[in-house]
Design an enzyme around this catalytic site. Structure first.
Site, PDB file in Angstrom:
ATOM      1  N   SER A   1       0.916  -1.242   0.073  1.00 44.14           N
ATOM      2  CA  SER A   1      -0.010  -0.093  -0.018  1.00 44.14           C
ATOM      3  C   SER A   1       0.710   1.325   0.097  1.00 44.14           C
ATOM      4  CB  SER A   1      -0.904  -0.034   1.294  1.00 44.14           C
ATOM      5  OG  SER A   1      -1.540   1.264   1.382  1.00 44.14           O
TER       6      SER A   1
ATOM      7  N   LYS B   1      -3.003   5.089  -2.591  1.00 41.41           N
ATOM      8  CA  LYS B   1      -4.010   5.950  -2.072  1.00 41.41           C
ATOM      9  C   LYS B   1      -4.402   6.969  -3.039  1.00 41.41           C
ATOM     10  CE  LYS B   1      -3.988   3.827   2.037  1.00 41.41           C
ATOM     11  NZ  LYS B   1      -5.477   3.008   2.676  1.00 41.41           N
TER      12      LYS B   1
ATOM     13  N   ASP C   1      -7.036   2.695  -3.263  1.00 44.75           N
ATOM     14  CA  ASP C   1      -7.979   2.922  -1.713  1.00 44.75           C
ATOM     15  C   ASP C   1      -8.021   4.208  -1.687  1.00 44.75           C
ATOM     16  OD1 ASP C   1      -8.779   2.355   0.322  1.00 44.75           O
ATOM     17  OD2 ASP C   1      -7.275   1.621   1.344  1.00 44.75           O
TER      18      ASP C   1
ATOM     19  N   ASP D   1     -13.522  -2.315   2.693  1.00 42.36           N
ATOM     20  CA  ASP D   1     -12.645  -2.255   3.926  1.00 42.36           C
ATOM     21  C   ASP D   1     -13.412  -1.709   5.284  1.00 42.36           C
ATOM     22  OD1 ASP D   1     -10.737  -1.765   6.069  1.00 42.36           O
ATOM     23  OD2 ASP D   1      -9.201  -0.741   4.856  1.00 42.36           O
TER      24      ASP D   1
ATOM     25  N   LYS E   1      -9.481  -7.383   8.114  1.00 45.67           N
ATOM     26  CA  LYS E   1      -8.364  -6.807   9.061  1.00 45.67           C
ATOM     27  C   LYS E   1      -8.866  -7.224  10.441  1.00 45.67           C
ATOM     28  CE  LYS E   1      -6.998  -2.622   6.766  1.00 45.67           C
ATOM     29  NZ  LYS E   1      -7.386  -1.082   6.732  1.00 45.67           N
TER      30      LYS E   1
HETATM   31  O1  OSB Z   1      -7.101   1.388   4.469  1.00 48.27           O
HETATM   32  O2  OSB Z   1      -5.937  -0.203   4.280  1.00 48.27           O
HETATM   33  C1  OSB Z   1      -6.095   0.763   4.605  1.00 48.27           C
HETATM   34  C2  OSB Z   1      -3.111   2.119   6.855  1.00 48.27           C
HETATM   35  C3  OSB Z   1      -3.731   2.809   7.913  1.00 48.27           C
HETATM   36  C4  OSB Z   1      -5.285   2.729   7.851  1.00 48.27           C
HETATM   37  C5  OSB Z   1      -6.005   2.306   6.716  1.00 48.27           C
HETATM   38  C6  OSB Z   1      -5.347   1.616   5.643  1.00 48.27           C
HETATM   39  C7  OSB Z   1      -3.929   1.559   5.757  1.00 48.27           C
HETATM   40  C8  OSB Z   1      -3.111   1.120   4.744  1.00 48.27           C
HETATM   41  C9  OSB Z   1      -1.922   0.708   5.055  1.00 48.27           C
HETATM   42  O3  OSB Z   1      -3.505   0.847   3.374  1.00 48.27           O
HETATM   43  C10 OSB Z   1      -1.364  -0.914   4.772  1.00 48.27           C
HETATM   44  C11 OSB Z   1      -0.243  -1.256   5.422  1.00 48.27           C
HETATM   45  O4  OSB Z   1      -0.162  -1.291   6.713  1.00 48.27           O
HETATM   46  O5  OSB Z   1       0.607  -1.425   4.735  1.00 48.27           O
HETATM   47 MG    MG Z   2      -8.097   0.290   2.924  1.00 48.34          MG
END
Ligand code: OSB
Ligand code: MG
Length: 368
Positions: free
Chosen positions: A135, A163, A188, A238, A262
């Site tokens: 990510s 993102k 995302d 998510d 998660k």
């Molecule tokens: O939406 O997946 C998400 C990190 C913090 C909060 C939400 C998200 C994320 C990430 C990071 O996308 C994913 C990671 O830990 O590498």
């Molecule tokens: Mg996400």
């Protein structure tokens, strides 16, 4: 078995590089680490709650409060046959899944260690190597983004997620597609759009994305169903999927074609496995999301990712991407093929570095 004692520690670590999402920019991570003493064996986990209630309603502070004032009184002196009973015992407490997941997964780790089994085997996992994606946060410039993607592809990662937010969406995707025409790419939005943005998001269909993750409101199943009908790109949820019931509703409504699971968001392994099984029966693939975890949370994500229907690469990556020095031994590494070999040792299969964790603890509370 009995949980004899719980130790809460808040550790703070700076990220190797700041991480920006549609809801904010993070440079220092505060993490609540839970150590559960189960009949003299320590199990470890972390609450993935953020510093503020911007991804989900919970925070480090609320998780601490709920663990101390409501979860511990339920578990204290309670005889358990297995970690699988923890989730049910906590059902009178509504919500607060990140607080629940932290203790629930710590008890699972302890049970696996007591039995001398890797946690992933105790959970019924089926693979000893998991596929990994990354990510990538929102970058200042398109050149920065291209460089970041290049670096991750060179490291072997199997899919790239970036993102996005309004104003930083079509252009970065277009640029990446020009440069990397065949990679597995996804976006995302962390709830940055509204249903009125449907026609704008429809433009993403031209770039053959694997999926668009959580474009609309954090609890808006109906809106996502409306949007999915208009998009060719699969919607992945998510934030919206915080209970098994929401997963069922999302699937039945057609609000998504893929689900990100998660542990923290759903409350631990028991609900995560139920959602996994439900999705599998409905032919909805799942993958494991990340929350910028320390190695302890990372190790749990690896164990979860071994379940059969985790068929897509997750956001489970090497420790080094986030931390100069992790809190587990060994740290998590990724193969040149973009996979993580699942450890064979008991429990989470990585040893928490006790002295380092104690040293990093800005705050500590023992419940017994
Ligand atoms: O939406 O997946 C998400 C990190 C913090 C909060 C939400 C998200 C994320 C990430 C990071 O996308 C994913 C990671 O830990 O590498
Ligand atoms: Mg996400």
């Amino acid at each position: 078995m009995k949980v004899q004692r719980i130790t809460l520690r808040e550790i703070r670590m700076p990220l190797v590089t700041p991480f920006e999402t549609s809801f904010g920019r993070l440079t220092n991570r505060r993490m609540l680490i839970v150590e559960a003493d189960v009949d003299g064996v320590s199990g470890w986990a972390e609450s993935v709650a953020g510093e503020g209630p911007f991804y989900a309603p919970e925070t480090v502070e609320t998780a601490w409060h709920i663990l101390r004032d409501f979860i511990w009184p339920v578990l204290k002196n309670r005889e358990l046959n297995s970690a699988s009973e923890v989730w049910g015992l906590l059902s009178p407490i509504r919500g607060h899944n990140m607080a629940k997941a932290a203790i629930e997964s710590a008890v699972w780790d302890a049970e696996a260690r007591q039995k001398g089994l890797p946690l992933w085997k105790l959970l019924g996992g089926v693979r000893n190597e998991i596929p990994c994606g990354v990510s990538i946060g929102i970058k200042e410039t398109l050149d920065d983004l291209v460089l970041a993607v290049e670096r991750e592809l060179d490291a072997g990662y199997q899919r790239i997620k970036i993102k996005i937010k309004p104003g930083k969406d079509i252009e970065p995707v277009e640029r990446l597609r020009q440069r990397f025409s065949r990679i597995r790419l996804m976006v995302d939005a962390n709830s940055a759009y509204r249903i009125e943005d449907g026609p704008h998001l429809k433009r993403l269909d031209a770039y053959h994305l694997m999926m668009i993750e959580q474009p609309l409101g954090w609890d808006d199943l109906y809106g996502h169903a409306e949007l999915q009908r208009k998009l060719d790109t699969p919607v992945c949820l998510d934030e919206c999927i915080h209970t098994e019931e929401h997963a069922r509703a999302a699937i039945e409504l057609g609000a998504c074609k893929i689900i990100n699971i998660k542990l923290g968001r759903v409350g631990g392994y028991t609900p995560a496995r139920r959602i996994h099984d439900l999705c599998q029966s409905k032919q909805i693939p799942v993958w494991c999301g990340g929350m910028l975890e320390s190695g302890i949370g990372r190790a749990h994500n690896i164990a979860l990712s071994t379940l059969e229907n985790f068929s897509l690469p997750g956001d489970v990556t090497a420790s080094r991407r986030y931390w100069i020095e992790d809190v587990i031994d060994p740290e998590v590494t990724v193969t040149p093929q973009g996979t993580i070999r699942v450890p064979a040792g008991p429990g989470i299969g990585y040893e928490p570095r006790f002295n380092r964790i104690e040293k990093l603890a800005a705050r500590k509370e023992i419940l017994q």
